[in-house]
Write an enzyme that holds these catalytic residues in place. Structure first.
Site, mmCIF file in Angstrom:
data_model
loop_
_atom_site.group_PDB
_atom_site.id
_atom_site.type_symbol
_atom_site.label_atom_id
_atom_site.label_comp_id
_atom_site.label_asym_id
_atom_site.label_seq_id
_atom_site.Cartn_x
_atom_site.Cartn_y
_atom_site.Cartn_z
ATOM 1 N N THR A 1 6.569 -3.117 11.543
ATOM 2 C CA THR A 1 5.526 -1.723 11.697
ATOM 3 C C THR A 1 4.111 -1.497 11.515
ATOM 4 O OG1 THR A 1 6.483 -0.320 9.601
ATOM 5 C CG2 THR A 1 7.831 -0.742 11.935
ATOM 6 N N SER A 2 3.894 -2.558 11.351
ATOM 7 C CA SER A 2 2.263 -2.703 10.777
ATOM 8 C C SER A 2 1.165 -3.034 12.399
ATOM 9 C CB SER A 2 2.165 -3.704 9.510
ATOM 10 O OG SER A 2 0.228 -3.278 9.740
ATOM 11 N N HIS B 1 5.199 2.002 19.482
ATOM 12 C CA HIS B 1 3.938 1.933 18.287
ATOM 13 C C HIS B 1 5.400 3.286 17.396
ATOM 14 C CE1 HIS B 1 0.173 0.488 17.052
ATOM 15 N NE2 HIS B 1 1.010 1.585 16.377
ATOM 16 N N GLY C 1 0.787 -1.467 0.086
ATOM 17 C CA GLY C 1 0.095 0.441 0.114
ATOM 18 C C GLY C 1 1.030 1.284 0.119
ATOM 19 N N GLU D 1 -0.782 -4.369 23.655
ATOM 20 C CA GLU D 1 0.639 -2.994 23.987
ATOM 21 C C GLU D 1 -0.280 -2.311 25.099
ATOM 22 O OE1 GLU D 1 0.082 -0.540 20.521
ATOM 23 O OE2 GLU D 1 1.707 -2.041 19.232
ATOM 24 N N ILE E 1 2.502 2.884 2.347
ATOM 25 C CA ILE E 1 3.337 2.518 3.309
ATOM 26 C C ILE E 1 4.961 1.783 2.879
ATOM 27 C CG2 ILE E 1 4.820 2.149 5.778
ATOM 28 C CD1 ILE E 1 1.651 2.745 6.946
ATOM 29 N N ALA F 1 6.533 4.749 14.702
ATOM 30 C CA ALA F 1 6.408 5.050 13.612
ATOM 31 C C ALA F 1 6.300 6.008 12.927
ATOM 32 C CB ALA F 1 6.138 3.302 12.901
#
Length: 326
Positions: free
Chosen positions: A216-217, A266, A136, A247, A138, A268
């Site tokens: 990083t998703s 988290h 996509g 998290e 990113i 990014a």
């Protein structure tokens, strides 16, 4: 951006907690609110039931797994995200993690801080093969970013066709092929029932012993127990994780105890520039909806014709603004 909303007649309520709100916290703060510009706050069915005036949830970022879209749709609440905004921010962080793993930057820092002066032997990324899972905004930004390092790029994305792949100068491959060939595997797919545990024991076993995994998703796409075993037993070299299934992860999480894992919180999508782009996208969404225009990133388009509508002419309207999170 707050002043822009205020100029259109909105009363803006700023959330200063700078963290994601729990179900119980949302239930307390949402009554009377028309619009919520949200992070990854937990929008459950109970939250939707308590939201007496809510018309729009604009998710700052791409993932909307924290929002019960079915419950929102049942109440005529629009759910949007910000596609494309901030993609470069996540991509550059991903590249930073690649470099940190490859050149053992975090390890070197700890050595020096301990009072020693030992050099850590790293590798070079030049000429290596990068496998991108999900192409996509990113994934595309990451592909463009590494072009100056002469990396060979292979992509697994079942929604991409050969023509689009050729346009980007990449090679489409199957997931097993990507895992077998890549020196780096970077994950960029949304979390859903189709991607949960997408990378598990079987997939990790296909990777090179020298391979590095970067996520990083979203947590849950990579099976954490399987990853722990693969890293502990030398199935793959190392991993960088910006996301976890829970998290924050518990302090005794097994992955936090491994020396070949680089972890971040988290982070990014978190830059001043990236946050501003995301906030601007959400503010534009609010104004579009107030003006009767169907917004970009609408996740439940069937609700558009029967959504709870509001007008920016009503000065009693509210917009709760959250800290940006990807």
């Amino acid at each position: 951006m707050v002043s822009l909303l205020e100029s259109r007649g909105f009363e803006v309520v700023l959330d200063k907690s700078e963290r994601n709100l729990t179900e119980s916290e949302l239930i307390k703060v949402l009554p009377g609110i028309d619009v919520h510009i949200a992070g990854v706050d937990q929008y459950t069915d109970k939250v939707m039931a308590a939201a007496d005036k809510l018309s729009l949830i604009c998710r700052i970022g791409v993932g909307v797994e924290n929002v019960n879209i079915e419950a929102a749709s049942a109440k005529g609440i629009l759910v949007t995200n910000t596609p494309g905004a901030g993609a470069e921010t996540v991509a550059e962080f991903t590249f930073g993690l690649m470099m940190a793993l490859t050149r053992r930057i975090a390890v070197s820092q700890e050595v020096v801080r301990s009072g020693k002066w030992n050099r850590s032997m790293g590798r070079s990324i030049i000429g290596k093969k990068l496998g991108i899972i999900g192409f996509g905004n990113i994934g595309a930004a990451l592909s463009k970013m590494v072009s100056g390092f002469n990396m060979n790029i292979v992509v697994y994305d079942p929604y991409m066709n050969a023509e689009t792949a050729a346009k980007h100068g990449i090679q489409l491959v199957s997931l097993p092929e990507l895992l077998r060939e890549s020196d780096y595997v970077s994950v960029h797919v949304p979390f859903n029932s189709g991607t949960e545990n997408m990378i598990g024991q079987k997939e990790l076993a296909l990777m090179k012993p020298s391979a590095m995994l970067i996520n990083t998703s979203r947590g849950g796409i990579v099976n954490e127990a399987a990853l722990h075993d693969a890293l502990k037993n030398g199935i793959i070299d190392s991993a960088a994780l910006d996301v976890f299934s829970q998290e924050p992860p518990p302090p005794d999480h097994p992955l936090l105890k491994l020396p070949n894992v680089l972890v971040t919180a988290h982070n990014a999508g978190t830059t001043y520039e990236g946050r501003n782009k995301l906030m601007e996208a959400c503010v534009r969404t609010v104004i579009d909806v107030a003006d009767g225009k169907q917004p970009a990133g609408l996740k439940n388009p069937l609700v558009w014709g029967r959504a709870r509508m509001f007008s920016s002419e009503f000065r009693t309207s509210h917009s709760s603004v959250e800290q940006a999170q990807s």
